[in-house]
Design an enzyme around this catalytic site. Structure first.
Site, PDB file in Angstrom:
ATOM      1  N   GLY A  27       0.793  -1.396   0.315  1.00 40.44           N
ATOM      2  CA  GLY A  27       0.231   0.267   0.224  1.00 40.44           C
ATOM      3  C   GLY A  27       0.920   1.181  -0.029  1.00 40.44           C
ATOM      4  O   GLY A  27       1.789   1.483   0.168  1.00 40.44           O
ATOM      5  N   LEU A  47      -1.218   6.981   2.127  1.00 40.28           N
ATOM      6  CA  LEU A  47      -0.677   8.009   2.919  1.00 40.28           C
ATOM      7  C   LEU A  47       0.002   6.904   4.103  1.00 40.28           C
ATOM      8  O   LEU A  47       1.252   7.516   4.530  1.00 40.28           O
ATOM      9  CB  LEU A  47      -0.936   8.891   4.434  1.00 40.28           C
ATOM     10  N   GLY A  61       1.150   4.090   4.246  1.00 37.51           N
ATOM     11  CA  GLY A  61       2.109   3.092   3.292  1.00 37.51           C
ATOM     12  C   GLY A  61       3.451   3.525   2.465  1.00 37.51           C
ATOM     13  O   GLY A  61       4.413   3.712   2.798  1.00 37.51           O
ATOM     14  N   SER A 108     -18.747  17.850   1.025  1.00 43.99           N
ATOM     15  CA  SER A 108     -17.666  18.450   2.375  1.00 43.99           C
ATOM     16  C   SER A 108     -19.345  18.990   3.552  1.00 43.99           C
ATOM     17  O   SER A 108     -20.264  19.516   3.277  1.00 43.99           O
ATOM     18  CB  SER A 108     -17.199  20.204   2.206  1.00 43.99           C
ATOM     19  N   ARG A 155     -22.382  14.122  12.631  1.00 42.61           N
ATOM     20  CA  ARG A 155     -22.386  12.671  11.782  1.00 42.61           C
ATOM     21  C   ARG A 155     -23.193  11.871  11.367  1.00 42.61           C
ATOM     22  O   ARG A 155     -24.436  11.668  11.058  1.00 42.61           O
ATOM     23  CB  ARG A 155     -21.315  12.332  10.669  1.00 42.61           C
ATOM     24  N   HIS A 195     -18.288   5.547   4.347  1.00 44.43           N
ATOM     25  CA  HIS A 195     -17.372   6.391   4.154  1.00 44.43           C
ATOM     26  C   HIS A 195     -16.215   6.636   4.426  1.00 44.43           C
ATOM     27  O   HIS A 195     -14.884   6.683   3.990  1.00 44.43           O
ATOM     28  CB  HIS A 195     -17.690   7.950   4.907  1.00 44.43           C
ATOM     29  N   LEU A 215      -6.567  11.113   8.166  1.00 43.68           N
ATOM     30  CA  LEU A 215      -5.062  11.729   7.042  1.00 43.68           C
ATOM     31  C   LEU A 215      -3.790  11.824   8.932  1.00 43.68           C
ATOM     32  O   LEU A 215      -2.877  11.504   8.578  1.00 43.68           O
ATOM     33  CB  LEU A 215      -5.745  12.961   6.753  1.00 43.68           C
TER      34      LEU A 215
HETATM   35  C1  LIG Z   1     -13.949  11.275   0.460  1.00 44.80           C
HETATM   36  C2  LIG Z   1     -12.773  10.956   1.529  1.00 44.80           C
HETATM   37  C3  LIG Z   1     -12.574  12.368   1.793  1.00 44.80           C
HETATM   38  C4  LIG Z   1     -12.189  11.885   3.044  1.00 44.80           C
HETATM   39  N1  LIG Z   1     -11.680  13.181   3.467  1.00 44.80           N
HETATM   40  C5  LIG Z   1     -10.906  12.982   4.872  1.00 44.80           C
HETATM   41  C6  LIG Z   1     -10.144  14.124   5.067  1.00 44.80           C
HETATM   42  O1  LIG Z   1     -10.889  14.850   4.868  1.00 44.80           O
HETATM   43  N2  LIG Z   1      -9.866  13.912   6.578  1.00 44.80           N
HETATM   44  C7  LIG Z   1      -9.234  13.084   6.847  1.00 44.80           C
HETATM   45  O2  LIG Z   1      -8.428  12.841   7.899  1.00 44.80           O
HETATM   46  N3  LIG Z   1      -9.612  11.854   6.398  1.00 44.80           N
HETATM   47  C8  LIG Z   1     -10.543  11.852   5.285  1.00 44.80           C
HETATM   48  N4  LIG Z   1     -10.513  10.982   5.136  1.00 44.80           N
HETATM   49  C9  LIG Z   1     -10.242   9.466   5.144  1.00 44.80           C
HETATM   50  C10 LIG Z   1      -8.931   9.058   4.460  1.00 44.80           C
HETATM   51  O3  LIG Z   1      -8.646   9.589   3.328  1.00 44.80           O
HETATM   52  C11 LIG Z   1      -8.264   7.795   4.193  1.00 44.80           C
HETATM   53  O4  LIG Z   1      -9.108   7.338   5.782  1.00 44.80           O
HETATM   54  C12 LIG Z   1      -7.141   7.181   4.351  1.00 44.80           C
HETATM   55  O5  LIG Z   1      -6.497   8.730   3.783  1.00 44.80           O
HETATM   56  C13 LIG Z   1      -7.125   6.594   4.622  1.00 44.80           C
HETATM   57  O6  LIG Z   1      -5.239   6.602   4.363  1.00 44.80           O
HETATM   58  P1  LIG Z   1      -4.452   4.525   4.114  1.00 44.80           P
HETATM   59  O7  LIG Z   1      -2.717   5.308   3.851  1.00 44.80           O
HETATM   60  O8  LIG Z   1      -4.802   3.420   5.120  1.00 44.80           O
HETATM   61  O9  LIG Z   1      -4.956   3.754   2.427  1.00 44.80           O
HETATM   62  P2  LIG Z   1      -5.401   4.321   0.952  1.00 44.80           P
HETATM   63  O10 LIG Z   1      -5.029   6.112   0.955  1.00 44.80           O
HETATM   64  O11 LIG Z   1      -6.823   3.845   1.022  1.00 44.80           O
HETATM   65  O12 LIG Z   1      -3.987   3.460  -0.049  1.00 44.80           O
HETATM   66  C14 LIG Z   1      -4.211   1.690   0.838  1.00 44.80           C
HETATM   67  C15 LIG Z   1      -2.791   1.501   0.067  1.00 44.80           C
HETATM   68  O13 LIG Z   1      -3.187   0.307  -0.402  1.00 44.80           O
HETATM   69  C16 LIG Z   1      -2.760   0.115  -1.026  1.00 44.80           C
HETATM   70  N5  LIG Z   1      -3.663  -1.299  -1.584  1.00 44.80           N
HETATM   71  C17 LIG Z   1      -4.787  -2.605  -0.763  1.00 44.80           C
HETATM   72  N6  LIG Z   1      -5.182  -3.559  -1.492  1.00 44.80           N
HETATM   73  C18 LIG Z   1      -3.721  -3.818  -1.613  1.00 44.80           C
HETATM   74  C19 LIG Z   1      -2.960  -5.317  -2.673  1.00 44.80           C
HETATM   75  N7  LIG Z   1      -3.656  -6.266  -2.144  1.00 44.80           N
HETATM   76  N8  LIG Z   1      -1.876  -4.776  -2.575  1.00 44.80           N
HETATM   77  C20 LIG Z   1      -1.377  -3.964  -2.970  1.00 44.80           C
HETATM   78  N9  LIG Z   1      -1.818  -2.868  -2.667  1.00 44.80           N
HETATM   79  C21 LIG Z   1      -2.873  -2.978  -2.121  1.00 44.80           C
HETATM   80  C22 LIG Z   1      -3.761   0.707  -2.634  1.00 44.80           C
HETATM   81  O14 LIG Z   1      -2.805   1.067  -4.129  1.00 44.80           O
HETATM   82  C23 LIG Z   1      -3.580   2.482  -1.730  1.00 44.80           C
HETATM   83  O15 LIG Z   1      -1.995   1.703  -2.312  1.00 44.80           O
HETATM   84  C24 LIG Z   1     -11.292  10.638   3.517  1.00 44.80           C
HETATM   85  C25 LIG Z   1     -11.952   9.567   2.745  1.00 44.80           C
HETATM   86  C26 LIG Z   1     -12.875   9.353   1.719  1.00 44.80           C
HETATM   87  C27 LIG Z   1     -13.124   8.470   0.549  1.00 44.80           C
END
Ligand SMILES: Cc1cc2nc3c(=O)[nH]c(=O)nc-3n(C[C@H](O)[C@H](O)[C@H](O)COP(=O)(O)OP(=O)(O)OC[C@H]3O[C@@H](n4cnc5c(N)ncnc54)[C@H](O)[C@@H]3O)c2cc1C
Ligand code: SF4
Ligand code: FES
Lengths: 637, 253, 220
Positions: free
Chosen positions: A40, A43, A45, A284, A330, A401, A441
């Site tokens: 992954g 953010l 990863g 938003s 929410r 969400h 984030l």
């Molecule tokens: C529309 C929207 C708006 C948001 N706004 C906010 C905000 O304003 N503030 C806030 O704090 N949070 C917000 N969030 C929540 C936040 O964006 C996410 O919770 C956060 O970005 C998740 O980050 P992450 O690094 O955990 O995972 P992700 O960003 O989901 O990354 C997952 C990664 O894993 C990889 N991956 C997954 N499975 C596999 C696999 N089997 N093999 C290889 N690669 C894989 C994907 O390719 C990706 O690179 C929002 C969410 C949404 C949907």
């Protein structure tokens, strides 16, 4: 399986500092010898891979996207919290910690949350140094905005694209390390199984999404940062490719899954238009500052909004929660919208929407003002719906969400499978039963930049790592299972598309395990899911072959996992008859219909252990102790 | 109000490692409120159930116009023809009943077609790897408010930083150049003080990489800016040129 | 990176084209136009200008050599770039350019080649051509005025050829000037740009001025 959260001794504010001092370190010269796989590049990863590589570890990173920059994190809009207290409005690490524990409805681990609040400020420092163009005031200093669940302004933002900018910062750091040779990046490469040798996570099986080739990769530790499972509902605000597969495989290989029933439903999304709908778009939360939410008083009133006179409108949030009005949290806003739609008072072509009306605000503040504040959102709404929110009220409806549940991790972010770590939305750790805005984030980056680089060395330094070869039986076995599963999917050649099944599953979950849940609905879902799953394996149609770029096969493989995961989610929801945060059990509500926790019996993390596909999973409980923040019922009247 | 329309699609189909060609499909009963990609979903479902060939491969993820995955030439225009709109945000109400729509992958030598509408845009990442960042290690950073930055500069940097890396600029450029993309990143760091220590090397290395990968040369025709779904402005290209000239003049300094 | 490798990069090559173009524009085209305009004021002034020019042989030769160098660099680099660009944007079947992309921009290679052809013809016509003599204030000198007259008078095809090629000059300059400035890093906006406007006015203005001379010669 024994759950040991490994919470460090000492006062809350000193735990992390003490811990960092006490853990074992790996000598810089030896770090090169350890290979770590990071799955992954969101953010969590990307930040972890870059930072671990800076420390000198050998990193192999994987993403199914064509570029690390495409991860779902890119879509986050609103902002990121930090306890900088720049506005001088009384914020502190302690307050951020307090708000997060309370916002999570007392279902998170205090020590983790405190550390998160501590790291929050370092994140902002680091991101500014990376050249992230955060919003600034005329004096040149950083600007803040307010978000739900807090009485201070602590949210840093970059227009409506905070996630994008933060991710591009982490992506840049990752590219820097790739260039340097510290990270080997595998794009368009999906991890489809975790390999366990001698009780430790020692590698993965990946599938090259262009050639279909399965490859084995060995390592001393595996870090999952694969995001949340919101797409189990089919329709959600998550990116189309988000899935639960990596976490689910980890679960099946011995990592406990915690609180799968905790999902967050966001109240202000653009409603579903029709059967063809593939995903939902978030609007938003800030819109609720000036928009008034209403539905007609009469059920089945199909008149256009502007023909419904004032006295026949029900501003239900203002009516029920006079002090918070449209700005309730929410979960409340979402639940109430569902309720009025269930009563037949929903609006729009499907009856699954409520109005968010700016007419009063426009009259009060003038159109120009509203445009300055929300212009870009109105434009986006217009692009999608072709309606003009300046003249016709917006229509909104809640949508899935975020998922608070995830792989269970200890204070070091290690799962119950030694050597397997989980970061970001993929773990369960910091948000309890409800996440506050702008905190995901923060958590993803805290985990990746600051926590894992300080905890993984403890594991690497305290264990001996026999050299394993990818020729090991465990690799061969995992690869064979993966291949068989893909072949089986292709062999079904049935009459229904993958999406068709996914929609059926999603619909069932939305109805029975969505915004409000009850025993009857959950029991029914628990019966139906295995039936849908059986039908899926009998009648799904997956075209193409396994040795080619095959999007239908990728999707089928993920949906097959959702079919199994959904059952655990429903089981968890059924097993928790209390209401808390995003988990609302109709059986457990106050007289006014608000969520009622049962701290006596349910103040624990539910961590599920896999026992085989046809066996019931075993529940382990991590009891939550609240030393700092005292348990209290939330009220927003 | 939404209605249903029927369309004829001429879609580029190409198997991995083979030459491609256009094939015609009927898209029937498409809801005008559907997005372009949702229209393709509907067509793909039909192709799947018919069972004669594979569904059309196209890239997508966020469907909100931010991840940069989607993008094809629609009737000869990148992302279709609407200003500041990615393909996933283009809606079917902009098409007429009975219309024929030609769908082709983004074309450039540096973007080889992988399958159908999916092209390889990894060159863009390789350009970033040459310096599209500030080389700060985690832990090095000073307190965030140490350096005030003029609001106008921060805003201008953000204007440039909004690029989603979709590659439409390359596909729209008559020369297949990646100038707008590269310029956006170079500009972001040229505007912000954090980017200054590395600015000389950054611009030289990124431009050299861009050339090495077979992207073309800018002839200031601005097709890129017309195509860009994020409204990245050509002033960034001027800034890139300035940065490049400065870097050349400060040779050896 | 040495200067040489820098000049071999895409932006370096563009700078070469821009610089060689501007050199020709400033050191040759502008003075040449200034001189030509004198034609409109009668034989004495025009021939005296030509006479003075001849006195400055070393300077003229210097400039001519510089022109030769510039045109070589300009063309060689432009041809390289065009070929590379053709490759870089291969295989486009359905692609359409936007309304914003001007005809001048699209036709740069064509107008460039036309100008080259024109230059050769123009040199054959006037530079390597037997010239008549006349006396001016008692000094014997070439009668350039008469030569120009004779080349165009009663030769409409020749006239059309010259005027036609001036269109190529107009097209080329109107894009070239703004493009060179943008390459040097001066921001030339997409819409409502004064530089774009000035570039078009200067380009077409010069082309028209050049075109007037054969027309006048033809009418006389
Ligand atoms: C529309 C929207 C708006 C948001 N706004 C906010 C905000 O304003 N503030 C806030 O704090 N949070 C917000 N969030 C929540 C936040 O964006 C996410 O919770 C956060 O970005 C998740 O980050 P992450 O690094 O955990 O995972 P992700 O960003 O989901 O990354 C997952 C990664 O894993 C990889 N991956 C997954 N499975 C596999 C696999 N089997 N093999 C290889 N690669 C894989 C994907 O390719 C990706 O690179 C929002 C969410 C949404 C949907
Ligand atoms: S500059 Fe615009 S068109 Fe080019 S990659 Fe970035 S967003 Fe896409
Ligand atoms: S699918 Fe993400 S930008 Fe279109």
């Amino acid at each position: 399986m024994k759950l040991d959260a490994k919470i460090p001794e000492g006062p809350m504010a000193e735990k992390w500092t003490n811990h960092k001092f006490r853990v074992k370190l790996v000598n810089p010269a030896n770090r090169r010898k350890h290979k770590i796989i990071v799955v992954g590049t969101g953010l969590a990863g990307a930040s972890a891979a870059a930072t671990l590589s800076e420390q000198g570890y050998q990193i192999e990173a994987f993403t199914y996207s064509d570029s690390p920059r495409r991860a779902h994190s890119i879509a986050a809009q609103g902002g990121i919290n930090a306890a900088k207290n720049y506005p001088n409005d009384g914020d502190s690490i302690y307050r951020l910690f307090y708000d997060t524990v309370k916002g999570g409805d007392f279902r998170s681990r205090e020590a983790n949350v405190y550390r998160l609040a501590e790291c929050s400020n370092l994140i902002i420092d680091h991101c500014v140094a990376q050249g992230i163009p955060f919003a600034r005031e005329y004096g040149g200093y950083l600007d803040n905005r307010s978000f739900g669940g807090a009485q201070v302004s602590r949210t840093f933002y970059a227009r409506g694209q905070t996630g994008q900018q933060l991710l591009l910062g982490a992506f840049g750091a990752l590219q820097k390390e790739i260039k340097k040779g510290g990270v080997k990046m595998h794009t368009r490469c999906e991890v489809i199984d975790i390999v366990v040798i001698g009780g430790q996570a020692r590698g993965i099986i990946s599938r090259n999404l262009i050639t279909g080739e399965l490859t084995r990769h060995e390592a001393d530790a595996v870090v999952l940062a694969t995001g949340g499972y919101g797409n189990v509902f089919f329709l959600s605000t998550n990116a189309m490719n988000c899935n639960a597969s990596a976490a689910w495989r980890a679960y099946k290989k011995g990592a406990a899954f915690a609180n799968p029933c905790y999902t967050q439903i966001h109240p202000t999304c653009i409603p579903v238009h029709g059967e063809y709908q593939s995903k939902l778009t978030l609007m938003s939360e800030s819109l609720r500052n000036d928009g008034r939410i209403w539905v007609p008083k009469k059920a089945g009133d199909k008149r256009p909004a502007n023909q419904i006179p004032e006295e026949e409108r029900d501003y239900y949030l203002e009516r029920k929660y006079p002090s918070f009005g449209n700005l309730v949290p929410r979960d409340l806003a979402s639940r109430n919208a569902k309720q009025v739609c269930d009563e037949g008072r929903g609006v729009g072509p499907t009856g699954q929407a409520v109005y968010l009306d700016f007419a009063d605000a426009i009259q009060r503040l003038g159109k120009a003002n509203i445009e300055a504040k929300y212009g870009n959102l109105f434009e986006m709404y217009n692009r999608i719906t072709d309606e003009d929110p300046y003249t016709t009220p917006m229509m909104i409806f809640p949508a899935v969400h975020y998922t608070m549940g995830g792989l269970w991790v200890d204070y070091n972010l290690m799962t119950t499978l030694p050597g397997l770590y989980a970061l970001g939305e993929c773990n369960f750790s910091d948000h309890g039963a409800n996440r506050l805005g702008a905190s995901a984030l923060m958590q993803g980056l805290a985990d990746g930049y600051f926590v894992i680089p300080n905890t993984i060395n403890d594991y690497l330094a305290s264990n001996k790592f026999e050299k394993v070869s990818t020729g090991h039986d465990a690799f061969a076995q995992a690869e064979k299972e993966a291949k068989d599963k893909l072949d089986r999917l292709l062999a079904v050649k049935g009459n229904r598309t993958v999406d068709d099944f996914h929609k059926e599953l999603g619909h069932l979950l939305w109805e029975n395990c969505g915004m409000s849940r009850n025993e009857k609905g959950l029991t029914e879902a628990l019966e139906k899911i295995p039936q849908i799953r059986a039908e899926f394996w009998k009648n799904v149609n997956v075209p193409g072959s396994a040795d080619d770029l095959n999007q239908a096969l990728e999707k089928a493989n993920r949906v097959a996992d959702f079919m199994e995961f959904a059952e655990l989610m429903v089981r968890d929801a059924l097993d928790r008859p209390e209401s808390c945060g995003g988990h609302f059990r109709e059986e457990s509500q106050t007289e006014e219909g608000e969520a009622k926790r049962d701290d006596e019996n349910f103040c624990y993390v539910a961590a599920w252990e896999f026992k085989g596909l046809d066996e019931e999973p075993v529940l382990h409980k991590e009891t939550l102790e609240f030393e700092e923040v005292h348990l209290a019922q939330r009220s927003y009247k | 109000m939404s209605e249903k329309i029927n369309l004829t699609l001429k879609v580029w189909r190409q198997k991995r490692g083979e030459a491609g060609g256009f094939k015609t499909y009927e898209a029937k009963g498409i809801d005008t409120d559907a997005s372009f990609l949702e229209m393709l979903d509907v067509v793909n479902d039909e192709i799947t159930l018919k069972g004669e060939e594979e569904p059309i491969a196209f890239e997508h993820d966020c469907r909100e116009g931010i991840c940069g995955c989607c993008g094809s030439l629609v009737n000869g225009k990148t992302h279709g023809s609407h200003e500041r709109t990615t393909l996933c945000q283009l809606h079917m109400r902009h098409f007429k009943d009975g219309e024929t729509i030609v769908i082709e992958p983004f074309r450039a030598k540096a973007f080889p077609v992988i399958k159908d509408l999916i092209v390889d845009r990894s060159g863009l990442d390789q350009i970033i790897a040459e310096g599209g960042y500030v080389s700060v290690k985690t832990g090095n950073a000073p307190e965030a408010s140490t350096t005030p930055i003029k609001k106008e500069l921060a805003e201008a940097a953000m204007d440039a930083a909004e690029c989603i890396g979709c590659g439409a600029c390359v596909a729209a450029c008559p020369n297949g150049a990646a100038m707008l993309f590269t310029a956006a990143k170079v500009s972001q760091y040229a505007l912000l003080p954090q980017g200054h220590p590395e600015r000389t090397q950054r611009v030289k290395n990124m431009v050299a990489k861009m050339d090495e990968l077979g992207f073309g040369n800018c002839s200031n025709e601005y097709e890129c800016a017309v195509a860009c779904p994020k409204g990245i402005d050509v002033k960034n290209i001027a800034r890139l040129n300035r940065e490049f000239i400065k870097a050349t003049l400060s040779q050896g300094k | 990176m040495s200067i040489k490798t820098t000049l071999m990069t895409s932006i370096g090559q563009k700078l070469l084209v821009a610089t060689s173009g501007l050199v020709m524009f400033l050191l040759f085209l502008v003075p040449h136009m200034g001189g030509n305009v004198l034609f409109l004021f009668g034989p004495d002034l025009f021939n005296s200008y030509a006479h003075h020019l001849h006195q400055l042989v070393p300077v003229v030769i210097g400039i001519e050599l510089l022109m030769l160098a510039s045109i070589s660099v300009h063309m060689a680099t432009a041809v390289r770039l065009v070929l590379k660009n053709r490759q870089a944007a291969d295989h486009r079947l359905s692609q359409k350019s936007s309304a914003e992309r001007s005809l001048a921009a699209k036709l740069m290679p064509v107008s460039g080649v036309m100008i080259f052809i024109f230059i050769i013809k123009h040199l054959l016509d006037f530079k390597f051509y037997e010239k008549a003599k006349t006396t001016l204030h008692g000094i014997e000198t070439y009668d350039v005025y008469a030569m120009v007259l004779s080349r165009f008078q009663s030769d409409p095809i020749h006239l059309l050829f010259y005027v036609g090629f001036m269109i190529a000059v107009g097209l080329h300059l109107s894009h070239a000037l703004q493009s060179a400035l943008q390459t040097y890093g001066l921001y030339v906006p997409r819409e409502g740009s004064k530089i774009k406007l000035a570039s078009a006015v200067i380009g077409w203005g010069m082309a028209a001025t050049f075109a007037i001379i054969p027309v006048v010669a033809f009418i006389k």
